[in-house]
Enzyme design. Structure first.
Site, mmCIF file in Angstrom:
data_model
loop_
_atom_site.group_PDB
_atom_site.id
_atom_site.type_symbol
_atom_site.label_atom_id
_atom_site.label_comp_id
_atom_site.label_asym_id
_atom_site.label_seq_id
_atom_site.Cartn_x
_atom_site.Cartn_y
_atom_site.Cartn_z
ATOM 1 N N ASP A 1 -9.842 3.441 -5.197
ATOM 2 C CA ASP A 1 -8.793 4.263 -4.594
ATOM 3 C C ASP A 1 -9.050 5.722 -4.934
ATOM 4 O O ASP A 1 -9.122 6.099 -6.099
ATOM 5 C CB ASP A 1 -7.420 3.835 -5.121
ATOM 6 C CG ASP A 1 -6.282 4.307 -4.226
ATOM 7 O OD1 ASP A 1 -6.400 5.400 -3.649
ATOM 8 O OD2 ASP A 1 -5.282 3.580 -4.100
ATOM 9 N N GLY B 1 -0.595 4.472 -4.756
ATOM 10 C CA GLY B 1 0.862 4.517 -4.639
ATOM 11 C C GLY B 1 1.564 3.344 -5.280
ATOM 12 O O GLY B 1 2.407 3.514 -6.174
ATOM 13 N N CYS C 1 0.852 -1.187 0.000
ATOM 14 C CA CYS C 1 0.000 0.000 0.000
ATOM 15 C C CYS C 1 0.886 1.234 0.000
ATOM 16 O O CYS C 1 1.447 1.604 1.041
ATOM 17 C CB CYS C 1 -0.932 -0.001 1.218
ATOM 18 S SG CYS C 1 -1.961 1.477 1.321
ATOM 19 N N GLY C 2 1.012 1.868 -1.158
ATOM 20 C CA GLY C 2 1.860 3.051 -1.261
ATOM 21 C C GLY C 2 1.302 4.245 -0.520
ATOM 22 O O GLY C 2 2.038 4.960 0.167
ATOM 23 N N HIS C 3 -0.020 4.478 -0.628
ATOM 24 C CA HIS C 3 -0.566 5.652 0.056
ATOM 25 C C HIS C 3 -0.473 5.459 1.571
ATOM 26 O O HIS C 3 -0.245 6.411 2.316
ATOM 27 C CB HIS C 3 -2.016 5.920 -0.396
ATOM 28 C CG HIS C 3 -3.057 5.264 0.430
ATOM 29 N ND1 HIS C 3 -3.522 3.977 0.193
ATOM 30 C CD2 HIS C 3 -3.758 5.693 1.519
ATOM 31 C CE1 HIS C 3 -4.438 3.664 1.082
ATOM 32 N NE2 HIS C 3 -4.610 4.686 1.906
#
Length: 351
Positions: A260, A265, A98-100
């Site tokens: 999203d 991300g 999970c980038g965010h």
């Protein structure tokens, strides 16, 4: 039940960090803890019932959450080279990347004092996630966090023009593994555009493509079966260049039809690797990546010789390209969630 959280949003996408109220999560590594959280016979979008999963449900279901909620359980890192570990979750289950969330965790780690940071400069927050070790570069000016750059695990492209049958015709999708597996396709190839009024159609075809790719060789991770299977489908539009910068807008449909709100991300990492493989983006060149609500991440493929992310000792060798994705995260609230005895709704409901 009492659960304490601190909430952030990263480019509009929520991230709920659980500080207190969790049962013990056994396991020697973050990846092992995720497997235990899924339970024997459980899957990424259908975990087995457990006290831990009751907390996930409590925080992602109404009246305490909503179907678009996202968050993480803080867990110990795999070793003392990282600052923290995290299990990422959403309304359907547990993700591998999970980038965010990594951006939000970097901001929180500095703002909470967990990781020391300069008044002006950059602090490095090393985070163990189920897909590996990632780094959040937290940018500071005047004692404030001004942005966070997420350096991902290496991203590997497994297909560039994979035919997929849909109710809107056959389309060619690109597949990339960037901590989670993403399939991406131009929205125009499906007769759509990344616009809010087309969100129901975008969501439906995103779910369709994800289902169609189940079992495809391209979505199998080469070294870790736990990372196999499409997590998200990225539908994108080409936008006019801004000052010579490649510019795209996307909506990512992930898990079982979740949207999203950010440009995604780890999905941006996937797009960067695909664009590089297509010869459209050279190392170091930026991508401006816009979400369906108009928020923006910037990204680039790191040139050869740039430092890679911190890898776990004994981890798999680097395969693919290393990407950086930058954005901002802001605190939205601090909460103490309660489930009272006798509450007939229990952990809540989803609409």
């Amino acid at each position: 039940m009492f659960v304490r959280t601190i909430d952030y949003h990263t480019a509009g996408e929520p991230f709920r960090i659980v500080l207190d109220g969790l049962p013990a999560i056994p396991g020697d590594t973050v990846a092992e803890r995720r497997a235990i959280a899924l339970g024997a016979g459980g899957s990424a979008t259908a975990p087995r019932p457990s006290p831990l999963d009751e907390v996930r449900q409590l925080l992602t279901r109404e009246p305490r959450g909503h179907a678009g909620m996202y968050g993480g359980f803080l867990v110990p890192p795999d070793d003392d080279e990282a600052h923290l570990g995290v299990l990422f979750w959403h309304k359907d289950g547990y993700s591998t990347a999970c980038g965010h969330g990594t951006i939000a965790l970097g901001a929180w780690a500095v703002e909470s004092g967990l990781v020391a940071a300069p008044e002006d400069g950059v602090a490095r927050v090393r985070i163990d996630v189920p897909s590996g070790r990632v780094t959040a570069l937290v940018h500071r000016a005047g004692g404030r966090t001004t942005g966070v750059t997420f350096r991902n695990v290496p991203t590997r492209v497994s297909a560039l023009k994979l035919p997929v049958e849909t109710s809107r015709g056959t389309v060619e999708v690109a597949v990339a593994h960037s901590g989670a597996c993403y399939a991406s396709v131009p929205a125009a190839a499906l007769g759509l555009a990344v616009e809010l009024d087309q969100l129901p159609e975008l969501t439906a075809v995103g779910r369709e493509i994800r289902a169609a790719l189940a079992g495809s060789e391209a979505v199998a991770h080469p070294t870790d079966a736990r990372l196999s299977g499409v997590y998200g489908v990225i539908l994108y539009d080409e936008l006019p260049s801004e000052d010579g910068v490649l510019n795209q807008r996307n909506v990512t449909v992930f898990a079982d039809g979740q949207i999203d709100r950010s440009p995604c991300g780890s999905g941006t990492s996937a797009r960067l690797a695909v664009l590089a493989a297509e010869g459209r983006l050279a190392p170091g060149e930026p991508l401006r990546h816009e979400s369906i609500i108009g928020t923006v991440f910037s990204g680039r493929v790191l040139p050869d010789g740039d430092p890679p992310p911190a890898w776990r000792p004994g981890g798999a060798p680097s395969v693919g390209v290393v990407t950086e994705v930058g954005g901002t995260a802001h605190r939205t609230g601090e909460h103490g969630f309660v489930l009272e005895p006798g509450d007939e709704l229990g952990t809540g409901f989803l609409l």
